[in-house]
Motif scaffolding. Structure first.
Motif, mmCIF file in Angstrom:
data_model
loop_
_atom_site.group_PDB
_atom_site.id
_atom_site.type_symbol
_atom_site.label_atom_id
_atom_site.label_comp_id
_atom_site.label_asym_id
_atom_site.label_seq_id
_atom_site.Cartn_x
_atom_site.Cartn_y
_atom_site.Cartn_z
ATOM 1 N N ARG A 73 6.425 14.133 -6.285
ATOM 2 C CA ARG A 73 5.800 12.652 -6.463
ATOM 3 C C ARG A 73 7.075 12.074 -5.841
ATOM 4 N NH1 ARG A 73 4.184 13.284 -12.848
ATOM 5 N NH2 ARG A 73 2.391 15.344 -12.432
ATOM 6 N N PRO A 74 5.924 10.280 -5.270
ATOM 7 C CA PRO A 74 6.167 9.156 -5.128
ATOM 8 C C PRO A 74 7.528 9.160 -5.573
ATOM 9 C CG PRO A 74 4.033 9.161 -4.631
ATOM 10 C CD PRO A 74 4.543 10.670 -5.479
ATOM 11 N N ILE A 75 8.956 7.993 -5.471
ATOM 12 C CA ILE A 75 9.564 7.361 -6.015
ATOM 13 C C ILE A 75 9.084 5.946 -6.207
ATOM 14 C CG2 ILE A 75 12.090 6.717 -6.426
ATOM 15 C CD1 ILE A 75 11.130 9.928 -7.214
ATOM 16 N N GLU A 76 8.751 5.056 -7.884
ATOM 17 C CA GLU A 76 8.170 4.210 -7.470
ATOM 18 C C GLU A 76 9.722 3.162 -7.580
ATOM 19 O OE1 GLU A 76 5.825 1.558 -10.739
ATOM 20 O OE2 GLU A 76 6.122 3.253 -11.525
ATOM 21 N N PRO A 77 10.156 2.096 -6.759
ATOM 22 C CA PRO A 77 10.629 1.505 -6.762
ATOM 23 C C PRO A 77 11.458 0.503 -7.660
ATOM 24 C CG PRO A 77 8.913 0.942 -4.581
ATOM 25 C CD PRO A 77 7.942 2.035 -6.111
ATOM 26 N N LEU A 78 12.485 0.576 -7.384
ATOM 27 C CA LEU A 78 13.066 -0.196 -8.436
ATOM 28 C C LEU A 78 12.175 -1.967 -8.535
ATOM 29 C CD1 LEU A 78 16.662 0.240 -8.113
ATOM 30 C CD2 LEU A 78 15.232 0.857 -10.130
ATOM 31 N N GLN A 79 12.111 -2.082 -7.394
ATOM 32 C CA GLN A 79 11.088 -3.433 -7.904
ATOM 33 C C GLN A 79 9.915 -3.379 -8.170
ATOM 34 O OE1 GLN A 79 8.227 -4.488 -6.209
ATOM 35 N NE2 GLN A 79 8.834 -6.974 -5.307
ATOM 36 N N ASN A 80 8.995 -2.390 -7.960
ATOM 37 C CA ASN A 80 7.662 -2.406 -8.714
ATOM 38 C C ASN A 80 8.252 -2.593 -10.364
ATOM 39 O OD1 ASN A 80 5.567 -2.746 -8.946
ATOM 40 N ND2 ASN A 80 5.250 -0.924 -9.137
ATOM 41 N N VAL B 283 0.916 -1.288 0.478
ATOM 42 C CA VAL B 283 0.505 0.182 -0.059
ATOM 43 C C VAL B 283 0.668 0.894 0.278
ATOM 44 C CG1 VAL B 283 -1.936 1.683 0.879
ATOM 45 C CG2 VAL B 283 -2.031 -1.269 1.144
ATOM 46 N N SER B 284 1.439 1.437 1.371
ATOM 47 C CA SER B 284 2.374 2.418 1.374
ATOM 48 C C SER B 284 4.041 2.622 0.259
ATOM 49 C CB SER B 284 3.235 2.085 2.458
ATOM 50 O OG SER B 284 4.418 1.547 2.311
ATOM 51 N N ARG B 285 3.947 1.894 -0.523
ATOM 52 C CA ARG B 285 5.378 1.486 -1.362
ATOM 53 C C ARG B 285 4.886 1.129 -2.919
ATOM 54 N NH1 ARG B 285 7.674 4.830 -2.761
ATOM 55 N NH2 ARG B 285 10.348 3.741 -3.086
ATOM 56 N N ALA B 286 3.451 0.453 -3.536
ATOM 57 C CA ALA B 286 3.732 -0.036 -4.207
ATOM 58 C C ALA B 286 4.950 -1.392 -4.630
ATOM 59 C CB ALA B 286 3.693 1.085 -5.543
ATOM 60 N N VAL B 287 5.272 -1.814 -3.003
ATOM 61 C CA VAL B 287 6.127 -3.442 -3.761
ATOM 62 C C VAL B 287 5.136 -4.128 -3.841
ATOM 63 C CG1 VAL B 287 7.343 -4.744 -2.703
ATOM 64 C CG2 VAL B 287 7.894 -2.107 -2.621
ATOM 65 N N PRO C 37 17.854 4.296 -4.130
ATOM 66 C CA PRO C 37 17.147 5.054 -5.085
ATOM 67 C C PRO C 37 16.105 5.814 -4.525
ATOM 68 C CG PRO C 37 16.862 3.189 -4.930
ATOM 69 C CD PRO C 37 17.139 3.060 -4.185
ATOM 70 N N SER C 38 15.476 5.880 -3.236
ATOM 71 C CA SER C 38 14.213 6.790 -2.948
ATOM 72 C C SER C 38 14.891 7.818 -2.399
ATOM 73 C CB SER C 38 13.417 5.914 -1.825
ATOM 74 O OG SER C 38 13.787 5.385 -1.224
ATOM 75 N N HIS C 39 15.873 7.702 -1.726
ATOM 76 C CA HIS C 39 16.589 9.030 -0.965
ATOM 77 C C HIS C 39 17.424 8.171 -1.053
ATOM 78 C CE1 HIS C 39 17.227 11.045 2.727
ATOM 79 N NE2 HIS C 39 16.374 12.068 2.122
ATOM 80 N N GLN C 40 18.886 9.039 -1.736
ATOM 81 C CA GLN C 40 20.385 8.644 -1.702
ATOM 82 C C GLN C 40 21.280 8.833 -0.433
ATOM 83 O OE1 GLN C 40 23.236 10.081 -2.437
ATOM 84 N NE2 GLN C 40 24.175 8.197 -2.233
ATOM 85 N N PHE C 41 21.556 8.236 -0.225
ATOM 86 C CA PHE C 41 22.523 8.090 1.038
ATOM 87 C C PHE C 41 23.434 8.804 1.009
ATOM 88 C CE2 PHE C 41 25.016 7.234 4.617
ATOM 89 C CZ PHE C 41 24.186 7.812 5.760
ATOM 90 N N PRO C 42 24.458 10.135 1.579
ATOM 91 C CA PRO C 42 23.926 10.487 2.639
ATOM 92 C C PRO C 42 23.721 11.944 1.827
ATOM 93 C CG PRO C 42 26.424 10.973 2.334
ATOM 94 C CD PRO C 42 25.899 9.696 1.319
ATOM 95 N N LEU C 43 23.439 11.968 0.246
ATOM 96 C CA LEU C 43 22.947 12.751 -0.119
ATOM 97 C C LEU C 43 21.537 13.559 -0.363
ATOM 98 C CD1 LEU C 43 25.882 13.650 -3.031
ATOM 99 C CD2 LEU C 43 25.790 14.357 -1.098
#
Length: 475
Positions: free
Chosen positions: A293-300, A168-172, A250-256
């Motif tokens: 906008r929400p970032i669609e996961p690579l998994q999806n 629901v929250s990440r479309a995984v 990918p959703s929030h590159q660490f650390p940048l």
């Protein structure tokens, strides 16, 4: 006190007991005031006569090591005889060289008045009463039942709850059977590395990037290659063609902090399919998105089964809970479950059951909404102060998610020197340069806002600004 005595043969049994108790006192294993077992009990345990043990105790008492207290028992005397045990021999033993280069973080020995460290949630926002209520139901004989069959498997209720939550929250795309619960995201990455990497295998990481996975790959003997990132994420054209594994956030590159663009995500998936590589997608801080906008996961987006999706609830809940999970292609699941069993059998079952109910009652979603709102307010305050007071020294990296903000230094000061000066002033921040692996990284600072209250942010940043100025003058 349970005290171990080992008797060899039948010669001088009293002397053997005397020598072992005496050595334990001198080494500090038995401390002043510790009670020794009654003579009858120790005699029964050692299968010797009570007189044998009594004679040893009497000799120790006569020499000042023990004292008998009428009606209480026999105790080590308050004589200051204990000393630290000598180190065990074995100076010729050596770990593999790689372990000389991996240094676990040292626990902080102080509290900071202004704590901008990364990865620290605000524990005052956590619904402890609700968690305790659910947890109490698990501490029953049924809840504590020992799992023997398929012990590496996750708690069924939690697997189902997590599959629904991230669906629901990440479309995984995942069913309960796809979910393997781990002790944090770090263990999830470790399990993937265990089943895929051999000594010399090439593993690619973002540069700068998260240090933990890099160390995991190196500990497996892999050749770790740093790949540059730009404002769209990892530069796919710079990936080594012989990489077997690539780790990305990918959703929030660490650390940048920037998200990976759709075109870059598509290019990364194409590269993995072409080269046969596996992508570890760490959905770092995806819960705390407060813009864009929400970032669609690579998994999806993955249609060839190249992505292992890794997530953590440690910062969402409480770091000490160490709750993480992974979702892998079907071909890898048996090996991952076996690796989990070899690594630690299974994650704590009562905590898994508690989290399952916590999710099913809607408490996790409610907690995320509450914390997201608070962290957004702190983020906006920090970035506003950056624009007002730091424009000449810091250039923030635009972000729309997460629990920290990063900024590049606009001129020469060493970011590590600034961090040291800030800590002396009671302000804890992170330098960006240590997150670089092979590539020369830009200097800068990363500031978390989970561990600091809103009303403390302005004063903390005022002190940080003064520290930056002092380091610039000294340089």
């Amino acid at each position: 006190m349970e005290f171990h005595v080992s008797l060899v043969g039948r010669d001088d049994l009293t002397g053997q007991i005397f020598q072992q108790v005496r050595a334990a006192i001198l080494d500090g294993r038995l401390r002043a005031g510790d009670a020794l077992p009654p003579t009858r009990e120790l005699a029964q345990r050692l299968a010797v006569s009570r007189n044998t043990v009594s004679a040893a105790y009497d000799r120790l008492t006569a020499e000042g090591f023990l004292e008998a207290r009428t009606g209480s028992g026999t105790f080590v005397r308050e004589a200051g005889l204990g000393r630290q045990p000598e180190p065990a021999r074995g100076q010729d033993l050596r770990a593999l060289p790689v372990w000389d280069t991996i240094s676990p973080p040292r626990p902080e020995d102080r509290r900071f008045e202004f704590d901008f460290r990364i990865g620290i949630p605000d524990m005052r926002l956590f619904p402890f009463a609700s968690w305790r209520r659910i947890l109490a139901r698990q501490f029953t004989p049924a809840g504590m039942e020992v799992v023997v069959h398929d012990s590496a498997a996750s708690h069924p209720a939690l697997s189902a709850a997590l599959a629904r939550h991230i669906g629901v929250s990440r479309a995984v795309r995942a069913s309960a059977d796809d979910v393997l619960v781990t002790n944090g995201a770090q263990q999830a990455v470790d399990l993937v590395a265990r089943i895929l990497l051999e000594p010399g295998t090439v593993a690619a990481v973002e540069d700068p990037g998260y240090i933990g996975p890099r160390d995991v790959f190196r500990s497996q003997g892999a050749t770790v290659v740093g790949v540059p990132v730009d404002d769209e994420g990892i530069v796919v054209s710079a990936l080594p063609s012989d990489a077997r594994l690539v780790y990305v956030t990918p959703s929030h590159q660490f650390p940048l902090g920037m998200p990976m663009s759709l075109s870059r995500r598509t290019a990364l998936l194409d590269w993995a399919e072409r080269t046969g590589a596996v992508i570890i997608e760490d959905d770092y801080d995806s819960e705390f998105r407060f813009g864009g906008r929400p970032i669609e996961p690579l998994q999806n987006l993955d249609r060839s089964g190249r992505v292992v999706y890794v997530g953590s609830l440690s910062k969402v809940l409480m770091p000490p809970l160490r709750m993480g999970f992974l979702i892998a292609p079907p071909s890898l699941r048996p090996a991952l479950r076996a690796a989990k069993y070899v690594n630690d059998w299974h994650s704590t079952r009562p905590m898994q059951a508690t989290l399952a109910e916590f999710i099913d009652e809607g408490l996790l979603a409610r907690h995320i909404r509450r914390t997201r709102s608070e962290y957004r307010a702190r983020h906006e305050l920090i970035t506003a102060i950056f624009r007002r007071d730091f424009a000449d020294v810091l250039t923030p990296v635009p972000v729309v998610a997460g629990m920290h903000v990063s900024a590049y230094l606009t001129d020469g000061p060493d970011d590590v020197d600034i961090v040291k000066a800030a800590r002396r002033a009671g302000v804890a921040v992170h330098a960006l340069s240590p997150f670089s692996h092979q590539l020369p990284g830009r200097t800068g600072l990363a500031l978390g806002y989970g561990g600091i209250q809103r009303d403390s942010i302005e004063e903390g940043l005022r002190r940080l600004r003064a520290c930056i100025s002092s380091v610039r003058r000294a340089g």
